[in-house]
Scaffold this motif. Structure first.
Motif, PDB file in Angstrom:
ATOM      1  N   THR A 165       0.803  -1.216   0.000  1.00 30.45           N
ATOM      2  CA  THR A 165       0.000   0.000   0.000  1.00 30.45           C
ATOM      3  C   THR A 165       0.840   1.272   0.000  1.00 30.45           C
ATOM      4  N   PHE A 166       1.983   1.259   0.682  1.00 31.17           N
ATOM      5  CA  PHE A 166       2.769   2.488   0.787  1.00 31.17           C
ATOM      6  C   PHE A 166       3.796   2.634  -0.331  1.00 31.17           C
ATOM      7  N   VAL A 167       4.286   1.528  -0.870  1.00 27.90           N
ATOM      8  CA  VAL A 167       5.197   1.615  -2.018  1.00 27.90           C
ATOM      9  C   VAL A 167       4.357   1.412  -3.276  1.00 27.90           C
ATOM     10  N   SER A 168       3.550   2.404  -3.564  1.00 30.11           N
ATOM     11  CA  SER A 168       2.620   2.343  -4.688  1.00 30.11           C
ATOM     12  C   SER A 168       2.348   3.758  -5.161  1.00 30.11           C
ATOM     13  N   ASN A 169       1.374   3.883  -6.035  1.00 36.23           N
ATOM     14  CA  ASN A 169       1.012   5.203  -6.552  1.00 36.23           C
ATOM     15  C   ASN A 169      -0.154   5.823  -5.796  1.00 36.23           C
ATOM     16  N   ILE A 170      -0.409   5.361  -4.572  1.00 38.43           N
ATOM     17  CA  ILE A 170      -1.522   5.899  -3.798  1.00 38.43           C
ATOM     18  C   ILE A 170      -1.267   7.347  -3.388  1.00 38.43           C
ATOM     19  N   PHE A 171      -0.081   7.611  -2.851  1.00 35.89           N
ATOM     20  CA  PHE A 171       0.206   8.930  -2.299  1.00 35.89           C
ATOM     21  C   PHE A 171       1.042   9.811  -3.213  1.00 35.89           C
ATOM     22  N   ALA A 172       1.793   9.217  -4.125  1.00 34.20           N
ATOM     23  CA  ALA A 172       2.665   9.999  -4.994  1.00 34.20           C
ATOM     24  C   ALA A 172       2.880   9.263  -6.307  1.00 34.20           C
ATOM     25  N   ASP A 173       3.254  10.012  -7.322  1.00 35.83           N
ATOM     26  CA  ASP A 173       3.565   9.439  -8.628  1.00 35.83           C
ATOM     27  C   ASP A 173       4.853   8.632  -8.519  1.00 35.83           C
ATOM     28  N   PRO A 174       4.865   7.361  -8.946  1.00 39.50           N
ATOM     29  CA  PRO A 174       6.092   6.555  -8.864  1.00 39.50           C
ATOM     30  C   PRO A 174       7.281   7.184  -9.583  1.00 39.50           C
ATOM     31  N   ALA A 175       7.010   8.073 -10.546  1.00 41.56           N
ATOM     32  CA  ALA A 175       8.113   8.714 -11.280  1.00 41.56           C
ATOM     33  C   ALA A 175       8.982   9.567 -10.373  1.00 41.56           C
ATOM     34  N   THR A 176       8.460   9.972  -9.210  1.00 35.90           N
ATOM     35  CA  THR A 176       9.225  10.792  -8.273  1.00 35.90           C
ATOM     36  C   THR A 176      10.043   9.949  -7.304  1.00 35.90           C
ATOM     37  N   MET A 177       9.953   8.633  -7.386  1.00 35.46           N
ATOM     38  CA  MET A 177      10.608   7.742  -6.425  1.00 35.46           C
ATOM     39  C   MET A 177      11.965   7.286  -6.946  1.00 35.46           C
ATOM     40  N   PRO A 178      12.878   6.888  -6.048  1.00 36.48           N
ATOM     41  CA  PRO A 178      14.168   6.336  -6.477  1.00 36.48           C
ATOM     42  C   PRO A 178      13.988   5.094  -7.330  1.00 36.48           C
ATOM     43  N   GLY A 179      14.998   4.756  -8.122  1.00 41.08           N
ATOM     44  CA  GLY A 179      14.917   3.676  -9.100  1.00 41.08           C
ATOM     45  C   GLY A 179      14.319   2.369  -8.613  1.00 41.08           C
ATOM     46  N   PRO A 180      14.920   1.700  -7.614  1.00 40.54           N
ATOM     47  CA  PRO A 180      14.381   0.401  -7.171  1.00 40.54           C
ATOM     48  C   PRO A 180      12.965   0.515  -6.612  1.00 40.54           C
ATOM     49  N   VAL A 181      12.718   1.599  -5.865  1.00 39.75           N
ATOM     50  CA  VAL A 181      11.384   1.792  -5.301  1.00 39.75           C
ATOM     51  C   VAL A 181      10.371   2.028  -6.416  1.00 39.75           C
ATOM     52  N   GLN A 182      10.754   2.826  -7.398  1.00 40.70           N
ATOM     53  CA  GLN A 182       9.878   3.089  -8.540  1.00 40.70           C
ATOM     54  C   GLN A 182       9.567   1.808  -9.300  1.00 40.70           C
ATOM     55  N   ALA A 183      10.576   0.961  -9.473  1.00 38.75           N
ATOM     56  CA  ALA A 183      10.365  -0.293 -10.192  1.00 38.75           C
ATOM     57  C   ALA A 183       9.353  -1.178  -9.474  1.00 38.75           C
ATOM     58  N   PHE A 184       9.447  -1.254  -8.141  1.00 35.85           N
ATOM     59  CA  PHE A 184       8.492  -2.052  -7.369  1.00 35.85           C
ATOM     60  C   PHE A 184       7.096  -1.446  -7.447  1.00 35.85           C
ATOM     61  N   ALA A 185       7.013  -0.116  -7.319  1.00 33.30           N
ATOM     62  CA  ALA A 185       5.713   0.558  -7.341  1.00 33.30           C
ATOM     63  C   ALA A 185       5.003   0.344  -8.669  1.00 33.30           C
ATOM     64  N   GLU A 186       5.752   0.315  -9.751  1.00 39.11           N
ATOM     65  CA  GLU A 186       5.134   0.188 -11.063  1.00 39.11           C
ATOM     66  C   GLU A 186       4.586  -1.206 -11.338  1.00 39.11           C
ATOM     67  N   VAL A 187       5.186  -2.241 -10.706  1.00 41.46           N
ATOM     68  CA  VAL A 187       4.692  -3.605 -10.900  1.00 41.46           C
ATOM     69  C   VAL A 187       3.790  -4.054  -9.753  1.00 41.46           C
ATOM     70  N   ASN A 188       3.615  -3.191  -8.771  1.00 40.82           N
ATOM     71  CA  ASN A 188       2.785  -3.496  -7.615  1.00 40.82           C
ATOM     72  C   ASN A 188       1.326  -3.650  -8.057  1.00 40.82           C
ATOM     73  N   PRO A 189       0.674  -4.763  -7.727  1.00 41.05           N
ATOM     74  CA  PRO A 189      -0.742  -4.935  -8.118  1.00 41.05           C
ATOM     75  C   PRO A 189      -1.644  -3.822  -7.599  1.00 41.05           C
ATOM     76  N   VAL A 190      -1.332  -3.319  -6.396  1.00 38.71           N
ATOM     77  CA  VAL A 190      -2.149  -2.236  -5.848  1.00 38.71           C
ATOM     78  C   VAL A 190      -2.069  -1.001  -6.733  1.00 38.71           C
ATOM     79  N   SER A 191      -0.895  -0.713  -7.300  1.00 40.99           N
ATOM     80  CA  SER A 191      -0.756   0.428  -8.207  1.00 40.99           C
ATOM     81  C   SER A 191      -1.638   0.248  -9.438  1.00 40.99           C
ATOM     82  N   THR A 192      -1.720  -0.972  -9.938  1.00 43.59           N
ATOM     83  CA  THR A 192      -2.576  -1.254 -11.087  1.00 43.59           C
ATOM     84  C   THR A 192      -4.042  -0.994 -10.758  1.00 43.59           C
ATOM     85  N   VAL A 193      -4.462  -1.424  -9.571  1.00 42.12           N
ATOM     86  CA  VAL A 193      -5.845  -1.207  -9.150  1.00 42.12           C
ATOM     87  C   VAL A 193      -6.126   0.287  -8.988  1.00 42.12           C
ATOM     88  N   VAL A 194      -5.203   0.994  -8.328  1.00 40.98           N
ATOM     89  CA  VAL A 194      -5.391   2.434  -8.115  1.00 40.98           C
ATOM     90  C   VAL A 194      -5.488   3.167  -9.450  1.00 40.98           C
TER      91      VAL A 194
END
Length: 288
Positions: A217-246
């Protein structure tokens, strides 16, 4: 009569046939009927213990208000070019669909905790002895929790409207997004059902569930655009199923129908049920 004074199996069968004719025997409950019955049991538990609704009433309000006013000014500036009022309004439009998803997804954990508590009390030992469709006992519990998810979702949207959330998709977009999220929440609940069956205590089930849920829930696109996150965190957020649902929920509430996004969510739903449904039943049938 047998030598010990008891009725033999043959005599018992004959007496049973006399007392209960085949025409008088009630029909065996089908899968849907049995599931709805166990679902009604889950609702009755809420009626008798209304404190169970605390997590779907107070928690959504706290999350919505706190996240909006804590992060709204800072993150919203990037969405509105530095204007503080416009920044907050822009962030509300961005955040409410995300918190809508986060709240319902997190509440699904309590399905597993309730199941673990019931099993520890021995009530499911009785259920498993009944001549009903065996999965109905788990499916019914998950169906009953749909009412809790609906209450939480309505509260989130109501608070969001008061704070200024105005979905471009109108009522149709909101209702479609709501239904899609309820389907995903039902399917995700099978994960926590598996966890609850594996763990021996409610506390252990809670700990494992939170360990899984927090990064989702927190490493996702719920609170912020993944593009603003560091590389590894952004990569996880983009493949996170919760991000897809959001993303799918945001699109529907914005009035945009993205078939690819909706299809991805439904695929996740099918995979969750196909994997964790059989695992849950395997463990449940062998749990003593």
């Amino acid at each position: 009569m047998s030598t010990n004074g008891t009725t033999t199996a043959t005599e018992a069968d004959r007496i049973r046939r006399i007392l209960v004719s085949p025409q008088d025997r009630p029909a065996r409950a089908g899968a849907l009927s049995a599931s709805l019955t166990y679902g009604w049991r889950a609702l009755l538990k809420i009626k008798h213990v209304p404190e169970q609704l605390f997590d779907v009433t107070i928690f959504p309000i706290m999350m919505t208000v706190m996240m909006t006013y804590v992060f709204g000014g800072a993150i919203g500036e990037g969405l509105a070019g530095g204007d503080s009022d416009a920044a907050l309004d822009a962030y509300i439009q961005f955040l409410i669909p995300g918190v809508f998803v986060q709240t319902l997804v997190m509440i699904t954990m309590y399905t597993g905790l309730t199941l673990n508590r019931d099993i520890s009390k021995g009530v499911f030992d009785r259920f498993r002895s009944l001549p009903t469709w065996r999965p109905a006992q788990l499916v019914g519990a998950l169906l009953g929790d749909q009412v809790r998810y609906t209450i939480a979702g309505v509260i989130i949207l109501a608070v969001g409207f008061v704070m200024g959330f105005r979905p471009e998709g109108g009522l149709g977009g909101v209702l479609t997004a709501f239904v899609l999220l309820l389907v995903f929440s039902f399917c995700l609940s099978w994960v926590w059902t598996t966890v609850a069956l594996l763990m021996r205590t409610e506390q252990a089930a809670m700990g494992v569930s939170m360990f899984i849920m927090m990064p989702l829930t927190f490493v996702s696109n719920i609170f912020a655009d993944p593009a603003t996150m560091p590389g590894p965190v952004q990569a996880f957020a983009e493949v996170n199923p919760v991000s897809t649902v959001v993303a799918a929920i945001r699109d529907l509430m914005d009035g945009t129908v993205d078939p690819a996004g909706i299809t991805s969510v439904l695929i996740y739903c099918a995979v969750l049920v196909a994997v964790f449904g059989p695992i849950s039943m395997f463990i449940y049938n062998r749990k003593s």
